[in-house]
Design an enzyme around this catalytic site. Structure first.
Site, PDB file in Angstrom:
ATOM      1  N   ASP A 144       0.863  -1.188   0.000  1.00  5.56           N
ATOM      2  CA  ASP A 144       0.000   0.000   0.000  1.00  5.56           C
ATOM      3  C   ASP A 144       0.894   1.231   0.000  1.00  5.56           C
ATOM      4  O   ASP A 144       1.996   1.214   0.546  1.00  5.56           O
ATOM      5  CB  ASP A 144      -0.911   0.013   1.226  1.00  5.56           C
ATOM      6  CG  ASP A 144      -2.031  -1.013   1.142  1.00  5.56           C
ATOM      7  OD1 ASP A 144      -2.471  -1.336   0.024  1.00  5.56           O
ATOM      8  OD2 ASP A 144      -2.479  -1.494   2.202  1.00  5.56           O
ATOM      9  N   ASP A 163      -6.955  -1.459  -4.617  1.00  3.38           N
ATOM     10  CA  ASP A 163      -7.992  -1.017  -3.674  1.00  3.38           C
ATOM     11  C   ASP A 163      -8.898   0.034  -4.298  1.00  3.38           C
ATOM     12  O   ASP A 163     -10.111   0.037  -4.074  1.00  3.38           O
ATOM     13  CB  ASP A 163      -7.352  -0.448  -2.409  1.00  3.38           C
ATOM     14  CG  ASP A 163      -6.539  -1.478  -1.637  1.00  3.38           C
ATOM     15  OD1 ASP A 163      -6.803  -2.682  -1.766  1.00  3.38           O
ATOM     16  OD2 ASP A 163      -5.609  -1.054  -0.906  1.00  3.38           O
TER      17      ASP A 163
END
Length: 172
Positions: A144, A163
């Site tokens: 991330d 995401d």
């Protein structure tokens, strides 16, 4: 009797009955092509950006893009959505396989009566699932790197391209 190459009324009726079936088959094929094109596009973009982050940033390093509003912050998520259930990457990788199979199955059923919105949304959803699955299978965590927040304190969960595709699919 008819001459060779000439059609009869029965032939015309049969051809007319086959035409809608062919059109429906072509429409389904177009939905599958768009579905897989979106999925592949999301996976390729997700993996390319993650490769850039891995090559350019150290774990925990944060670089401001728009001050504290938006920054690149390389973190590793060994859990699930929003970092829940940390250190369960293998479990979520296995669950991801089931989810990906369900998305494929549902798309096969949905294109019969749904429009393009379902195809686009499910392509985004599958692309996001595959992108994060690849990370879990390769690294044991998800990469991330997008960090957003309000200066002075409040931060949103750190996320990635996969995401974003999943979130967009849900909104659609």
């Amino acid at each position: 009797m008819t001459e060779a190459g000439a059609t009869t009324g029965a032939d015309a009726v049969e051809a007319a009955a086959v035409a809608p079936e062919r059109l429906a088959s072509r429409a389904r094929a177009r939905h599958w092509i768009v579905f897989f094109a979106i999925m592949i596009g999301v996976v390729v973009l997700d993996q390319l950006v993650k490769a850039w982050v891995l090559a350019s940033f150290q774990l925990g390093e944060a670089v401001d893009v728009l001050g504290e509003w938006l920054r690149i912050w390389y973190v590793q998520n060994s859990g699930a959505l929003f970092g829940l259930f940390r250190d369960q990457a293998v479990l979520f990788a296995v669950l991801s396989i089931g989810v990906m199979a369900l998305i494929l199955w549902y798309h096969g059923r949905a294109i019969a009566g749904s429009g393009w919105l379902a195809t686009v949304a499910l392509g985004l959803l599958l692309g996001g699932a595959v992108g994060n699955f690849i990370d879990r299978a390769r690294f044991g965590y998800v990469v991330d790197f997008v960090d957003m927040g309000i200066p002075g304190g409040w931060r949103f969960y750190t996320w990635n391209v996969a995401d974003a595709a999943i979130t967009l699919s849900i909104l659609l």
